[in-house]
Design an enzyme around this catalytic site. Structure first.
Site, PDB file in Angstrom:
ATOM      1  N   TRP A 221       0.117 -14.207 -40.599  1.00 55.80           N
ATOM      2  CA  TRP A 221       0.021 -13.993 -42.041  1.00 55.80           C
ATOM      3  C   TRP A 221      -0.415 -12.565 -42.335  1.00 55.80           C
ATOM      4  O   TRP A 221       0.061 -11.959 -43.255  1.00 55.80           O
ATOM      5  CB  TRP A 221      -0.995 -14.981 -42.652  1.00 55.80           C
ATOM      6  CG  TRP A 221      -1.240 -14.763 -44.105  1.00 55.80           C
ATOM      7  CD1 TRP A 221      -0.395 -15.054 -45.134  1.00 55.80           C
ATOM      8  CD2 TRP A 221      -2.410 -14.210 -44.705  1.00 55.80           C
ATOM      9  NE1 TRP A 221      -0.971 -14.737 -46.339  1.00 55.80           N
ATOM     10  CE2 TRP A 221      -2.215 -14.200 -46.099  1.00 55.80           C
ATOM     11  CE3 TRP A 221      -3.612 -13.706 -44.201  1.00 55.80           C
ATOM     12  CZ2 TRP A 221      -3.177 -13.721 -46.999  1.00 55.80           C
ATOM     13  CZ3 TRP A 221      -4.559 -13.236 -45.084  1.00 55.80           C
ATOM     14  CH2 TRP A 221      -4.343 -13.237 -46.474  1.00 55.80           C
TER      15      TRP A 221
ATOM     16  N   ARG B 171     -10.168   0.864 -38.172  1.00 57.42           N
ATOM     17  CA  ARG B 171     -10.314  -0.010 -39.335  1.00 57.42           C
ATOM     18  C   ARG B 171     -11.466  -0.999 -39.183  1.00 57.42           C
ATOM     19  O   ARG B 171     -11.548  -1.977 -39.943  1.00 57.42           O
ATOM     20  CB  ARG B 171      -9.006  -0.779 -39.540  1.00 57.42           C
ATOM     21  CG  ARG B 171      -7.896   0.039 -40.124  1.00 57.42           C
ATOM     22  CD  ARG B 171      -8.045   0.204 -41.629  1.00 57.42           C
ATOM     23  NE  ARG B 171      -7.818  -1.058 -42.310  1.00 57.42           N
ATOM     24  CZ  ARG B 171      -8.528  -1.474 -43.344  1.00 57.42           C
ATOM     25  NH1 ARG B 171      -9.533  -0.760 -43.816  1.00 57.42           N
ATOM     26  NH2 ARG B 171      -8.256  -2.628 -43.923  1.00 57.42           N
TER      27      ARG B 171
ATOM     28  N   GLU C 120      -0.807   0.292 -41.661  1.00 60.09           N
ATOM     29  CA  GLU C 120      -1.912  -0.500 -41.118  1.00 60.09           C
ATOM     30  C   GLU C 120      -1.407  -1.765 -40.431  1.00 60.09           C
ATOM     31  O   GLU C 120      -0.478  -2.415 -40.911  1.00 60.09           O
ATOM     32  CB  GLU C 120      -2.849  -0.875 -42.272  1.00 60.09           C
ATOM     33  CG  GLU C 120      -4.018  -1.757 -41.872  1.00 60.09           C
ATOM     34  CD  GLU C 120      -4.827  -2.193 -43.076  1.00 60.09           C
ATOM     35  OE1 GLU C 120      -5.642  -3.129 -42.914  1.00 60.09           O
ATOM     36  OE2 GLU C 120      -4.644  -1.627 -44.166  1.00 60.09           O
TER      37      GLU C 120
ATOM     38  N   ARG D 128      -2.908   1.832 -51.808  1.00 59.88           N
ATOM     39  CA  ARG D 128      -2.119   0.984 -50.928  1.00 59.88           C
ATOM     40  C   ARG D 128      -1.039   0.289 -51.748  1.00 59.88           C
ATOM     41  O   ARG D 128      -1.312  -0.226 -52.842  1.00 59.88           O
ATOM     42  CB  ARG D 128      -3.012  -0.065 -50.252  1.00 59.88           C
ATOM     43  CG  ARG D 128      -2.335  -0.801 -49.118  1.00 59.88           C
ATOM     44  CD  ARG D 128      -3.187  -1.930 -48.576  1.00 59.88           C
ATOM     45  NE  ARG D 128      -3.129  -3.112 -49.429  1.00 59.88           N
ATOM     46  CZ  ARG D 128      -3.565  -4.320 -49.074  1.00 59.88           C
ATOM     47  NH1 ARG D 128      -4.113  -4.486 -47.869  1.00 59.88           N
ATOM     48  NH2 ARG D 128      -3.498  -5.346 -49.889  1.00 59.88           N
TER      49      ARG D 128
ATOM     50  N   GLU E 201     -11.683   1.717 -47.729  1.00 63.31           N
ATOM     51  CA  GLU E 201     -11.044   0.677 -48.552  1.00 63.31           C
ATOM     52  C   GLU E 201     -12.054   0.181 -49.573  1.00 63.31           C
ATOM     53  O   GLU E 201     -13.215  -0.064 -49.253  1.00 63.31           O
ATOM     54  CB  GLU E 201     -10.593  -0.475 -47.659  1.00 63.31           C
ATOM     55  CG  GLU E 201      -9.881  -1.585 -48.406  1.00 63.31           C
ATOM     56  CD  GLU E 201      -9.377  -2.683 -47.482  1.00 63.31           C
ATOM     57  OE1 GLU E 201      -8.506  -3.466 -47.916  1.00 63.31           O
ATOM     58  OE2 GLU E 201      -9.838  -2.746 -46.332  1.00 63.31           O
TER      59      GLU E 201
ATOM     60  N   ASP F 256       0.109  -2.018 -45.610  1.00 65.00           N
ATOM     61  CA  ASP F 256      -0.446  -2.940 -44.625  1.00 65.00           C
ATOM     62  C   ASP F 256       0.642  -3.895 -44.145  1.00 65.00           C
ATOM     63  O   ASP F 256       1.152  -4.706 -44.922  1.00 65.00           O
ATOM     64  CB  ASP F 256      -1.591  -3.732 -45.254  1.00 65.00           C
ATOM     65  CG  ASP F 256      -2.350  -4.581 -44.252  1.00 65.00           C
ATOM     66  OD1 ASP F 256      -1.932  -4.643 -43.081  1.00 65.00           O
ATOM     67  OD2 ASP F 256      -3.368  -5.190 -44.654  1.00 65.00           O
TER      68      ASP F 256
ATOM     69  N   GLU G  34      -9.211  -4.157 -38.143  1.00 65.92           N
ATOM     70  CA  GLU G  34     -10.079  -4.964 -39.007  1.00 65.92           C
ATOM     71  C   GLU G  34     -10.441  -6.304 -38.372  1.00 65.92           C
ATOM     72  O   GLU G  34     -11.430  -6.925 -38.761  1.00 65.92           O
ATOM     73  CB  GLU G  34      -9.431  -5.187 -40.368  1.00 65.92           C
ATOM     74  CG  GLU G  34      -8.197  -6.059 -40.362  1.00 65.92           C
ATOM     75  CD  GLU G  34      -7.566  -6.180 -41.736  1.00 65.92           C
ATOM     76  OE1 GLU G  34      -7.099  -7.275 -42.055  1.00 65.92           O
ATOM     77  OE2 GLU G  34      -7.541  -5.182 -42.487  1.00 65.92           O
TER      78      GLU G  34
ATOM     79  N   TYR H  58       1.570 -12.018 -48.389  1.00 63.85           N
ATOM     80  CA  TYR H  58       0.268 -11.349 -48.411  1.00 63.85           C
ATOM     81  C   TYR H  58       0.266 -10.142 -49.342  1.00 63.85           C
ATOM     82  O   TYR H  58       1.186  -9.330 -49.363  1.00 63.85           O
ATOM     83  CB  TYR H  58      -0.086 -10.879 -46.991  1.00 63.85           C
ATOM     84  CG  TYR H  58      -1.209  -9.878 -46.964  1.00 63.85           C
ATOM     85  CD1 TYR H  58      -2.534 -10.298 -47.058  1.00 63.85           C
ATOM     86  CD2 TYR H  58      -0.957  -8.504 -46.890  1.00 63.85           C
ATOM     87  CE1 TYR H  58      -3.571  -9.380 -47.073  1.00 63.85           C
ATOM     88  CE2 TYR H  58      -1.988  -7.585 -46.899  1.00 63.85           C
ATOM     89  CZ  TYR H  58      -3.293  -8.025 -46.989  1.00 63.85           C
ATOM     90  OH  TYR H  58      -4.309  -7.116 -47.021  1.00 63.85           O
TER      91      TYR H  58
ATOM     92  N   HIS I 271       0.046  -6.136 -41.832  1.00 64.67           N
ATOM     93  CA  HIS I 271      -0.727  -7.369 -41.648  1.00 64.67           C
ATOM     94  C   HIS I 271      -0.297  -8.167 -40.419  1.00 64.67           C
ATOM     95  O   HIS I 271      -0.198  -9.402 -40.471  1.00 64.67           O
ATOM     96  CB  HIS I 271      -0.688  -8.228 -42.912  1.00 64.67           C
ATOM     97  CG  HIS I 271      -2.028  -8.794 -43.268  1.00 64.67           C
ATOM     98  ND1 HIS I 271      -2.277 -10.141 -43.324  1.00 64.67           N
ATOM     99  CD2 HIS I 271      -3.208  -8.184 -43.573  1.00 64.67           C
ATOM    100  CE1 HIS I 271      -3.546 -10.351 -43.649  1.00 64.67           C
ATOM    101  NE2 HIS I 271      -4.130  -9.172 -43.809  1.00 64.67           N
TER     102      HIS I 271
END
Length: 414
Positions: free
Chosen positions: A414, A295, A248, A149, A351, A222, A274, A161, A224
């Site tokens: 975030w 995820r 992601e 990643r 991951e 990602d 996630e 992040y 995020h």
């Protein structure tokens, strides 16, 4: 052999970060561990377990995994949500751990046996600027990672992040930011964000990475949750020349219709979930084939039992697993993910962030990491044991994940 649960303990420890672990013990001495960690809100799950769940477990039959799961989910009436599902997940994992020990088998054997020899995992490379990013990618390759990643700093933004090198710039400089972004302290750390600057900068980073490392290295990124649907669509399209393994969390996952718009504009594979808690969060986006990778985390989705059902459903649409696995998943939760990933047919990638040395002393683990592949090991159960004395050396410390503000001061994802 008695499988009646006669002791249930909720253990909170903070070696490299805060973890919440449920330990169940049967009348004949078998023990099982479950991960109940909810990053930044750990004590909410502790209270849910101690005050509401543990009293229901004493005297129950540890062998009845499905019945116990349905009882804890349905009898509460107030269903779903991260606190409830993390608590139920810890019970489910602990019961699978006990069942494996009773059978003398690793959990993956009880789930149908291994579908592969090992689990390909991806690591987290990052850098404020390209030289630092390149060094991080090479370091991960040297550690054996076959997929990486890529997270990068953005000019004009101080801290965002996923950038390990920013750990000394914000909050406690002793925190290993590459392993755990949550900062110990009374208030969350504020970081800054500018979506336009990010969108303009990121494609050039991936062009440079491809030029340096070639076309064959699987690269992930990602977002995020920080983009609107049309911004996410633009990024996915802009990154197509660089052949990402996945993009992601390109847009906040609560708005599932947004993924339809993203899908219309890009062929970049999408990974989502996630922050999801149940199959109901995934139902429509799996059925409508709006994602490519699930995820979900064993710890956040209610345990091994429901996540396996979700992934079996995803398999009908050729959607694969990409289970959440940073260090806010304890070694117990990671072991559960490995057993599940080894057994299912539609495994995609795992991951994997390495826990710190203190965590590895608290949690004795049997997994292996060889040539870029994880394996949970062959010990009965999940293959993780908790050293209670070692755990007691590290009491809970209040910690929060950071949060974002835009340039005008507006709070942002975030």
């Amino acid at each position: 052999m008695s499988t009646i649960i006669d002791r249930a303990e909720v253990i909170v420890t903070s070696p490299d970060r805060n973890f919440v672990t449920l330990k169940l013990t049967t009348a004949d001495g078998l023990t099982g561990l479950g991960d109940a960690t909810l990053n930044g809100r750990e004590l909410a799950v502790v209270a849910y377990l101690r005050e509401h769940v543990v009293p229901l477990l004493i005297g129950s039959d540890a062998s009845r995994i499905e019945d116990t799961w349905q009882f804890l989910y349905r009898s509460a009436y107030w269903r779903r949500g991260p606190v409830t599902m993390a608590a139920i997940a810890s019970v489910d994992m602990a019961l699978w751990d006990i069942k494996g020990k009773a059978a003398g088998m690793p959990v993956y054997q009880l789930l149908g046996g291994a579908s592969r020899n090992g689990l390909m995992a991806y690591g987290h490379a990052s850098g404020k600027e390209l030289p630092e990013l390149f060094d991080s990618i090479r370091a991960h390759q040297e550690q054996g990672y076959r997929a990486i990643r890529v997270q990068t700093g953005v000019p004009t933004l101080k801290a965002i992040y996923g950038i390990a090198a920013q750990g000394a710039d914000v909050g406690d400089a002793t925190v290993r930011y590459d392993h755990e972004p949550a900062r110990r302290g009374a208030k969350p750390v504020e970081e800054d964000w500018d979506t336009r600057a990010y969108l303009n900068h990121l494609p050039g980073v991936f062009e440079a990475v491809r030029n340096e490392f070639g076309p064959d290295l699987p690269l992930l990124h990602d977002g995020h949750h920080r983009m609107t649907p049309i911004q996410a669509a633009r990024l996915g399209k802009d990154l197509e020349p660089y052949d990402l393994f996945w993009l992601e969390d390109c847009t906040p996952a609560e708005n599932q219709e947004a993924l339809r718009l993203v899908r219309q504009h890009t062929t970049t594979p999408l990974a989502i979930g996630e922050i999801f808690n149940t199959v109901w969060d995934f139902k429509d986006i799996i059925r409508d084939q709006l994602i490519d990778y699930v995820r979900g985390a064993v710890t956040h989705m209610g345990g091994i039992s429901p996540l396996k059902k979700t992934l079996d459903y995803a398999a009908m649409y050729q959607i694969k697993s990409g289970m959440h696995g940073p260090t806010d998943i304890s070694p117990v939760g990671m072991a559960a993910a490995m057993h599940l990933g080894l057994s299912i047919h539609n495994f995609g990638i795992q991951e994997y962030m390495r826990h710190g040395a203190k965590t590895d002393q608290v949690f004795e683990q049997s997994f292996t990491w060889i040539d870029g592949y994880l394996h949970p090991g062959h010990q009965p159960g999940l293959g993780v044991e908790l050293d209670v004395d070692e755990a007691g050396k590290y009491p809970y410390e209040q910690a929060y994940l950071p949060y974002n503000r835009l340039l005008d001061g507006t709070v942002h994802d975030w």
